[in-house]
Design an enzyme around this catalytic site. Structure first.
Site, mmCIF file in Angstrom:
data_model
loop_
_atom_site.group_PDB
_atom_site.id
_atom_site.type_symbol
_atom_site.label_atom_id
_atom_site.label_comp_id
_atom_site.label_asym_id
_atom_site.label_seq_id
_atom_site.Cartn_x
_atom_site.Cartn_y
_atom_site.Cartn_z
ATOM 1 N N ASP A 3 0.858 -1.180 0.000
ATOM 2 C CA ASP A 3 0.000 0.000 0.000
ATOM 3 C C ASP A 3 0.898 1.234 0.000
ATOM 4 O OD1 ASP A 3 -2.174 1.747 0.524
ATOM 5 O OD2 ASP A 3 -3.154 0.177 1.687
ATOM 6 N N GLU A 33 -6.846 3.705 -5.678
ATOM 7 C CA GLU A 33 -8.075 4.092 -4.976
ATOM 8 C C GLU A 33 -8.404 5.511 -5.435
ATOM 9 O OE1 GLU A 33 -9.722 4.935 -0.443
ATOM 10 O OE2 GLU A 33 -7.694 5.463 -0.987
ATOM 11 N N ASP A 69 -2.950 4.698 -2.533
ATOM 12 C CA ASP A 69 -3.926 5.355 -1.672
ATOM 13 C C ASP A 69 -4.348 6.705 -2.268
ATOM 14 O OD1 ASP A 69 -5.033 5.125 1.176
ATOM 15 O OD2 ASP A 69 -4.111 7.102 1.272
ATOM 16 N N HIS A 75 -11.110 -2.154 4.251
ATOM 17 C CA HIS A 75 -10.890 -1.669 5.610
ATOM 18 C C HIS A 75 -11.550 -0.320 5.899
ATOM 19 C CE1 HIS A 75 -8.122 0.479 3.125
ATOM 20 N NE2 HIS A 75 -7.819 1.282 4.118
ATOM 21 N N ASP A 76 -12.240 0.237 4.915
ATOM 22 C CA ASP A 76 -12.884 1.540 5.113
ATOM 23 C C ASP A 76 -14.405 1.456 5.148
ATOM 24 O OD1 ASP A 76 -10.494 3.037 5.143
ATOM 25 O OD2 ASP A 76 -10.456 3.163 2.956
HETATM 26 C C1 GLC Z 1 -7.556 5.892 2.122
HETATM 27 C C2 GLC Z 1 -7.411 4.696 3.025
HETATM 28 C C3 GLC Z 1 -7.954 5.059 4.385
HETATM 29 C C4 GLC Z 1 -7.147 6.219 4.923
HETATM 30 C C5 GLC Z 1 -7.138 7.387 3.943
HETATM 31 C C6 GLC Z 1 -6.091 8.391 4.306
HETATM 32 O O1 GLC Z 1 -8.875 6.218 1.888
HETATM 33 O O2 GLC Z 1 -8.052 3.588 2.465
HETATM 34 O O3 GLC Z 1 -7.931 3.986 5.262
HETATM 35 O O4 GLC Z 1 -7.688 6.635 6.150
HETATM 36 O O5 GLC Z 1 -6.844 6.965 2.631
HETATM 37 O O6 GLC Z 1 -4.812 7.887 4.035
#
Ligand code: GLC
Length: 540
Positions: free
Chosen positions: A95, A263, A197, A323-324
């Site tokens: 990641d 993402e 990310d 995880h979100d």
């Molecule tokens: C992404 C991650 C999340 C994190 C955010 C800030 O959305 O998936 O878990 O809190 O980025 O890095």
């Protein structure tokens, strides 16, 4: 390419397996579970961040991109994990959190020393606005202004997330070079790819213009003021195209081929699709299943839209849980019994679609989202918006390996988040013993996907365009045809197909209704039992 036919499995390292009994999962814990993951039948693992971090956002606040947090182990443990995974034909995807660093990263510590510091321009600093307040109206995703006042140097710095996560200044070529060096560091160590990310947030408008407000937006648009703005200036800037091109060239330099999946923040999948191109991301997550109600027509619409937005040259990518977001079994359930049946329908859908599926740890035993009391909440996002939104801890509970103490996640320690209350009845050991368990269904579906090239590469052909009360579709290559039929409901449903099935004899690859013969002739109607999942293959 391998990532087109691979099934990915996301591990949230804190919650997977604790080898040193400190209540937090770690790298040696994951390494011990590699044979399990290989036997499940997945092909690649994505690890949420394991870099040194003060853990304000549980690792998404990185203090050093080229090391491992002692909480998770050492670089040697990491090398061991990669070697073991590769030995079992599993690939490893890291990641990369490059929109921001931790406020305790050396780069930021230097940057905030004084205005003349060589790293000052590595972050986004700005003077107060004309009214003496923040430089503009940008909001943090986690609530409140995206600007934090820094007393020492008398300027604001930008943080799109927590104030402990200052945003890097991607317009600075030195930042880009430093980041590319980080990518090379992990590629040289043998990682097979990256999950990027919030990759569309890196660049912001150079003039820091205000975002316009969403028209007619009141509180109904959501609790967060972030959701009441149109994010035209604080994300999706044109410079990203070139940066992704540079990253892609860097990746393409390596053999065997490496990949990156992005993402993309925001609901517009058209924007996500723009970042998938031959010289940009290999994959972008489609998150629409996470906001879709449990209706077959919704899912079919999402798939057809994603297929047409991406076009033939780009490859889809789907996800049900991560995880979100709230675990999908809990999202889709309307009762404890149906939840398990829906879990199988959802698994069959994800694993028979055209595109790369990402599973989330525990999904293979249909782990539920856990409700935590206020004093148990760890997630800063949940703390900020409690009680309206309780955060993301619920989908991060420790993996339920067995009925032993702490579900076998750890022995003599207190897990960092309490176990789900149902772990004695819902755990891997029990499901492995029971041949009809969800785990066995996952394993079987994964094996079928791996064996059938039509499921990996075939075209997606929906067989109903109107009255979509179930999902019935073909996956088709020049030589092979597979028919998938999914009933989302707890009652019998008749599927009236728009076109007759291709003629020939069908063989059953999978059917939750064990005694049902494969369609013997060419029906244009299929009667599906409650929550039935069937996969048939046309005999050559
Ligand atoms: C992404 C991650 C999340 C994190 C955010 C800030 O959305 O998936 O878990 O809190 O980025 O890095």
């Amino acid at each position: 390419m391998w990532w087109k036919s691979a099934v990915f499995y996301q591990i949230y390292p804190r919650s997977f397996a604790d080898s040193n009994q400190d209540g937090v999962g770690d790298l040696p814990g994951i390494t011990q579970k590699i044979p399990y993951l290989a036997s499940l039948g997945v092909d690649a693992l994505w690890l949420s961040p394991v870099y040194p971090s003060p853990q304000f956002d549980f690792g998404y606040d990185v203090a050093d991109y080229c090391d491992i947090d002692p909480l998770f182990g050492t670089l040697t443990d990491f090398d061991q994990l990669v070697a073991t995974a590769h030995h079992h034909n599993l690939r490893i995807v890291m990641d990369l959190v490059f929109n921001h660093t931790s406020h305790l990263h050396d780069w930021f510590k230097e940057s905030r020393q004084n205005r003349r510091n060589a790293k000052r321009n590595w972050y986004i600093w700005a003077d107060p606005g004309l009214d003496g307040g923040t430089p503009n109206n940008w909001e943090s995703v986690f609530g409140g202004s995206a600007w934090e006042w820094d007393e020492l140097t008398g300027q604001f710095y930008l943080h799109s997330f927590l104030k402990e996560q200052p945003d890097l200044n991607w317009r600075n070529p030195e930042v880009r070079q430093a980041i590319y060096a980080v990518m090379r560091f992990w590629l040289e160590r043998g990682v097979d790819g990256f999950r990027m990310d919030v990759v569309n947030v890196y660049y912001k408008d150079a003039a820091l213009r205000d975002n316009p407000l969403v028209l007619g937006s009141g509180i109904s648009k959501g609790l967060r003021s972030y959701d009441r703005q149109r994010h035209i200036y604080d994300r999706d800037q044109p410079e990203m195209e070139q940066t992704l091109g540079e990253m892609r060239a860097l990746l393409d330099f390596y053999q065997p081929p490496r990949m990156m999946v992005g993402e993309i923040m925001g609901e517009d999948t058209g924007i996500a699709a723009r970042y998938c191109a031959s010289n940009q991301l290999n994959l972008a997550f489609n998150f629409e299943f996470s906001s879709s109600g449990w209706r077959p027509r919704n899912f079919q619409k999402i798939v057809q839209k994603w297929e047409s937005t991406l076009g033939v040259d780009n490859w889809p990518c789907y996800v049900l849980s991560n995880h979100d977001i709230v675990r999908h079994v809990s999202r889709y359930a309307d009762g404890p019994h149906a939840a398990d049946q829906k879990a199988v329908v959802a698994a069959a859908l994800l694993l028979t679609l055209r595109g790369t599926p990402f599973l989330y740890y525990g999904e293979e035993i249909a782990m539920r989202n856990v409700k935590y009391a206020r004093e148990q909440i760890q997630d800063p996002f949940g703390k900020q918006f409690w009680p309206f939104y309780t955060g993301r801890d619920g989908c991060r509970s420790p993996m339920q390996w067995s009925g032993a103490e702490n579900a076998g996640f750890c022995e003599n320690a207190k897990p960092w988040l309490p176990l789900a209350p149902d772990f004695a009845e819902r755990n891997l050991a029990l499901q492995q013993e029971n041949p009809t368990s969800i785990w066995h269904q996952y394993r079987q579906l994964l094996a079928i996907r791996r064996a059938e090239s039509a499921l990996q590469q075939g075209e997606f052909v929906p067989l109903q365009q109107r009255n979509v009360e179930s999902m019935v579709f073909l996956r088709q290559t020049a030589d092979e045809t597979i028919l998938v039929a999914l009933n989302f409901y707890g009652w019998e449903v008749t599927a009236h197909l728009d076109q007759p099935l291709p003629s020939g004899e069908w063989q059953t690859l999978y059917n939750t209704l064990a005694e049902q013969p494969a369609p013997a002739y060419v029906p244009q109607t299929l009667i599906l039992n409650a929550y039935q999942v069937a996969i048939w293959k046309r005999k050559p």
